[in-house]
Design an enzyme around this catalytic site. Sequence first.
Site, mmCIF file in Angstrom:
data_model
loop_
_atom_site.group_PDB
_atom_site.id
_atom_site.type_symbol
_atom_site.label_atom_id
_atom_site.label_comp_id
_atom_site.label_asym_id
_atom_site.label_seq_id
_atom_site.Cartn_x
_atom_site.Cartn_y
_atom_site.Cartn_z
ATOM 1 N N SER A 1 8.873 3.128 -2.626
ATOM 2 C CA SER A 1 9.873 2.404 -1.853
ATOM 3 C C SER A 1 10.373 1.268 -2.728
ATOM 4 C CB SER A 1 9.278 1.853 -0.554
ATOM 5 O OG SER A 1 10.293 1.307 0.256
ATOM 6 N N GLY B 1 48.010 -12.704 11.095
ATOM 7 C CA GLY B 1 48.150 -14.153 11.122
ATOM 8 C C GLY B 1 47.798 -14.866 9.842
ATOM 9 N N CYS C 1 13.484 -0.386 0.915
ATOM 10 C CA CYS C 1 13.103 -1.238 2.051
ATOM 11 C C CYS C 1 13.482 -2.698 1.859
ATOM 12 C CB CYS C 1 11.603 -1.121 2.331
ATOM 13 S SG CYS C 1 10.557 -1.740 1.006
ATOM 14 N N LYS D 1 52.341 -2.238 6.927
ATOM 15 C CA LYS D 1 53.505 -2.416 7.793
ATOM 16 C C LYS D 1 54.702 -1.628 7.257
ATOM 17 C CE LYS D 1 53.934 -6.424 9.577
ATOM 18 N NZ LYS D 1 54.123 -7.880 9.768
ATOM 19 N N GLU E 1 9.283 -2.753 -7.698
ATOM 20 C CA GLU E 1 9.921 -4.076 -7.636
ATOM 21 C C GLU E 1 10.171 -4.682 -9.000
ATOM 22 O OE1 GLU E 1 8.020 -6.482 -4.222
ATOM 23 O OE2 GLU E 1 6.511 -4.987 -4.785
ATOM 24 N N HIS F 1 46.599 -15.482 18.552
ATOM 25 C CA HIS F 1 45.906 -15.559 17.264
ATOM 26 C C HIS F 1 44.394 -15.626 17.452
ATOM 27 C CE1 HIS F 1 44.064 -17.915 13.942
ATOM 28 N NE2 HIS F 1 44.795 -17.105 13.206
ATOM 29 N N MET G 1 49.097 -14.372 6.686
ATOM 30 C CA MET G 1 50.212 -14.651 5.782
ATOM 31 C C MET G 1 51.438 -15.027 6.612
ATOM 32 S SD MET G 1 49.484 -11.908 2.755
ATOM 33 C CE MET G 1 49.359 -10.535 3.889
ATOM 34 N N GLY H 1 11.729 -2.136 -3.527
ATOM 35 C CA GLY H 1 11.893 -3.476 -2.972
ATOM 36 C C GLY H 1 13.033 -4.149 -3.709
ATOM 37 N N THR H 2 14.238 -4.016 -3.171
ATOM 38 C CA THR H 2 15.427 -4.434 -3.924
ATOM 39 C C THR H 2 15.554 -5.946 -4.070
ATOM 40 O OG1 THR H 2 16.735 -4.271 -1.883
ATOM 41 C CG2 THR H 2 16.722 -2.352 -3.342
ATOM 42 N N ASN H 3 14.881 -6.703 -3.218
ATOM 43 C CA ASN H 3 14.960 -8.166 -3.355
ATOM 44 C C ASN H 3 14.344 -8.613 -4.673
ATOM 45 O OD1 ASN H 3 15.950 -7.931 -0.768
ATOM 46 N ND2 ASN H 3 14.147 -8.761 0.224
ATOM 47 N N ASP H 4 13.081 -8.224 -4.900
ATOM 48 C CA ASP H 4 12.410 -8.611 -6.141
ATOM 49 C C ASP H 4 12.995 -7.879 -7.341
ATOM 50 O OD1 ASP H 4 10.372 -10.642 -5.960
ATOM 51 O OD2 ASP H 4 9.345 -9.339 -4.558
ATOM 52 N N ARG I 1 58.896 -10.425 6.554
ATOM 53 C CA ARG I 1 57.497 -10.386 6.986
ATOM 54 C C ARG I 1 56.607 -9.865 5.869
ATOM 55 N NH1 ARG I 1 57.196 -10.001 12.894
ATOM 56 N NH2 ARG I 1 59.265 -9.737 13.779
ATOM 57 N N ARG J 1 50.351 -0.233 13.946
ATOM 58 C CA ARG J 1 49.195 -0.172 13.044
ATOM 59 C C ARG J 1 47.985 0.194 13.876
ATOM 60 N NH1 ARG J 1 49.206 -6.700 11.956
ATOM 61 N NH2 ARG J 1 48.769 -7.349 14.082
ATOM 62 N N TYR K 1 15.152 7.919 2.496
ATOM 63 C CA TYR K 1 15.353 7.028 3.645
ATOM 64 C C TYR K 1 15.679 5.624 3.165
ATOM 65 C CZ TYR K 1 10.727 5.053 2.698
ATOM 66 O OH TYR K 1 9.663 4.421 2.098
ATOM 67 N N ARG L 1 2.527 -2.362 3.935
ATOM 68 C CA ARG L 1 2.408 -3.000 2.627
ATOM 69 C C ARG L 1 1.202 -3.932 2.647
ATOM 70 N NH1 ARG L 1 7.145 -6.865 0.596
ATOM 71 N NH2 ARG L 1 6.205 -8.250 2.144
ATOM 72 N N ARG M 1 4.979 -5.844 6.960
ATOM 73 C CA ARG M 1 4.593 -6.929 6.044
ATOM 74 C C ARG M 1 3.331 -7.579 6.594
ATOM 75 N NH1 ARG M 1 10.809 -8.042 6.920
ATOM 76 N NH2 ARG M 1 9.963 -7.379 8.917
#
Length: 874
Positions: A763, A101, A830, A22, A744, A455, A103, A765-768, A92, A336, A850, A617, A561
């Site tokens: 590939s 809204g 993946c 602002k 993994e 709001h 603050m 496997g970011t979860n495991d 303000r 803004r 990818y 897989r 899967r």
Amino acid sequence: MTKYVYAFDEGQKDMKDLLGGKGANLSEMKRLGLPVPDGFTITTEACIEYLKNGEKLADEVQNQLETQLAAFSERTGKAFSSNDHLLLVSVRSGAKISMPGMMDTILNLGLNDENVEKLAAKTGDARFSYDCYRRLLQMFGEVVYHIPMSAFDTYFNAYKQSHGYENDADIPAEGLKEICEHYKTVYIEEVYKPFPQAPIDQLREAIEAVFKSWDNDRARVYRDLNEIPHDIGTAVNVQEMVFGNSGPKSGTGVAFTRNPVTGEAQLFGEYLLNAQGEDVVAGIRTPKDIATLQAQMPHVHQAFVEVSEQLEAHYKDMQDIEFTIENEKLYILQTRNGKRTAKAAIQIAVDLVDEGVITKEEAMHKVDVKSIDTLLHPTFKDEALEVAEVISKAGLPASPGAATGKIVFSAEAAQLQAEQGEKVILMRPETSPEDIEGMIASEAIVTTHGGMTSHAAVVARGMGKCCVTGCSDLEINTKEKIVSYAGKTLQEGDMVSVDGAKGDLYVGEIETTSAEHSEAFEQFMQWAEDVARLNVRMNAETTPDIEAGYQFNAKGIGLVRTEHMFFGAERLVEMRRFILSSDDATRKAALDKIRAYQTEDFEQIFRLSGERPTIVRLLDPPLHEFLPKSEDEIQNVAQQLAIPVEKLNKRILELHETNPMLGHRGCRLAITYPELYVMQAEAIMNSVAQLQQEGIHCQPEIMIPLVSTVEEFKILQTQIVEAIQRIETTTDQTLHFLMGTMIETPRACMIANELAEVCDFFSFGTNDLTQLTYGFSRDDAGKFINEYLNQQILEVDPFQTLDVNGVGALIKMAVEQAKQVNESIKIGVCGELGGDPKSIHHFNKMAIDYVSCSPFRVPGAILATAQSVVESER
């Protein structure tokens, strides 16, 4: 010496870190020569220092404030408590990133018992003067001393009712004076101290209150929701007051240079005559459309049109402008980049490119990745709406979407019921910033008051949440918990449906239909693909999901899967027969049936994919997941497979695992039961051979999960290749395929160079991988992860956004090692992080080819990689 206070004419638009959005924009508009009331900004650094110093203004800040106030008075020719040239100001908040809204704001600061009379004498309008004073008493009491607004409103509304006044503007000067006197007693009753009469004390306390509001609950919740840092602070803008409540030739409003709901290139806004700014956003009075201003004050309307066009051209984006009219003179209080729906964001981005205002690359950053989701979800079916019972058609379509849920009347009820798994619709006369958590928990928000810039409307649009405002034909009684309409009532817990695109409400649940994509959406996504470096695939195995993903232009399937294919009733029987059999013949017969099912499954998947790559897989979960758990299920399965219950229980006990995620699963399962993976590979390649005979060429990629040693992969690879060679011999075809693994485990990352010598693709496997890197069970981490975030032990939830220094470092190392020994190896991601915009930004910096995510996250992932490319080239 650090400079903590800047006059508006000392700043510019690129100083948002210091002056807040602002303040930077006020300085920029002042520099452009626009009609901006004068003022100054106290920096975000002063806020940070204030909070660090135990909520105490530094001496240097106070010294600079006094110096700037003196210069401000000299520039305006006005001063606090002056008889002839009275100075009143607004105070303000203004953070770097807009938080509408969240603050606090105070208007008319500088009024007191003496100055209110001076203002009345100067303007010749005592009613106006006391209206300003009562507003100050309310705002100051709520913001600075945390007096509940109800302590003021209850008396104010009762006074109106007892005297027969329908509108606030009907109350005469004497009545407002009486109200002000009562308001001053509220201070004594609520906080045991009087309203401060010295304007300089008011200013100091107001500045401190705005700084404190940076850390209020609703602001923290909003920042968490919108991923805004908690440590950047807010600036404070002190600005000369102009008065929209000084009579019928004055007013206040909010307008957008384009429609924030549809993106249509025309002025969109609302205003109220004889009102101050808070009246518009609070939703207490229903405002008029900005177009009607042309008839009431044509020269003011024309001036505003010219200013809006100038600001949009200057900032190269749709602007959200706050303005005040004082005795037919236009003032601009703020501009803004306007918050907008996803549909509008895309339309505006495409139009700005077509108009030559921005480039395609610049357009990528005009659309928030998360907002894309709102374009991909269903809307109500027209035929279902035709027979639905209408509750209201008087509402304004404040934020599009189709939502169904149970009515709740408070933010607390919304949160509680949502936590219990209920879908809820929050219905209130109007919302306030305190309702933010309930709004987040709700499927949609409905209000009876307020317009398109209230709001509820602004916050809902920012969240991509369905919202209908201004339902004037409803009566919402939050105390009795009922909604009255057309002589009927609904109670808390009743089911309603909300159409945010049309502003309509209906009784009960309504059938939905898939979203349709506009030409602008298709054009924008094509530009994103042109810019993007990473390909985006989908995680999918069902026909609807695959079709959806390809409609969103996924470049293939990054994860099928196969375990999901085993849980159909007939398939589960054969899988259980395989697991529970005690002889080879029964086991083989079960596998033969499963193979036939799998071949049908894969044929359907590959037919849909065609020549696009499809990673399958092989079976990943431990065998005990396929066995019955309850006593009734055990009895049924034993009878179905004609085996004793005792034998079944014994086998269940044998397969029980203390920590199954670290147990007998993935490739470990195939080392023990090699026929499982051989069977699946045969099903995959039999389907490929069949399609190839039909002239359909496929790109199957066989993934062996959870590999941690090269030997695991080699053993299974040999078995699978031999099985495929047998199929090639039988069918007299050459079958092309790739074989790789899902990385993994941390050990797999460490030996990526060795695996790359035998794998065609990786590939991650970011979860495991995240689970094993941290030693956090992803199923149990939810019990403590929020506390880690609250205490800033972790910056982000590593299961939602890449842990760059840990998991990210492992992935980076593995990718570099693999590419060194095998330049042609294809590498993807993946896991859950494959669809996360922040994670994609980091993956884009690596030699990854990818990412793969759920079908409905594909467009967002495409946009995220395009944004990453544009950012890296800046």
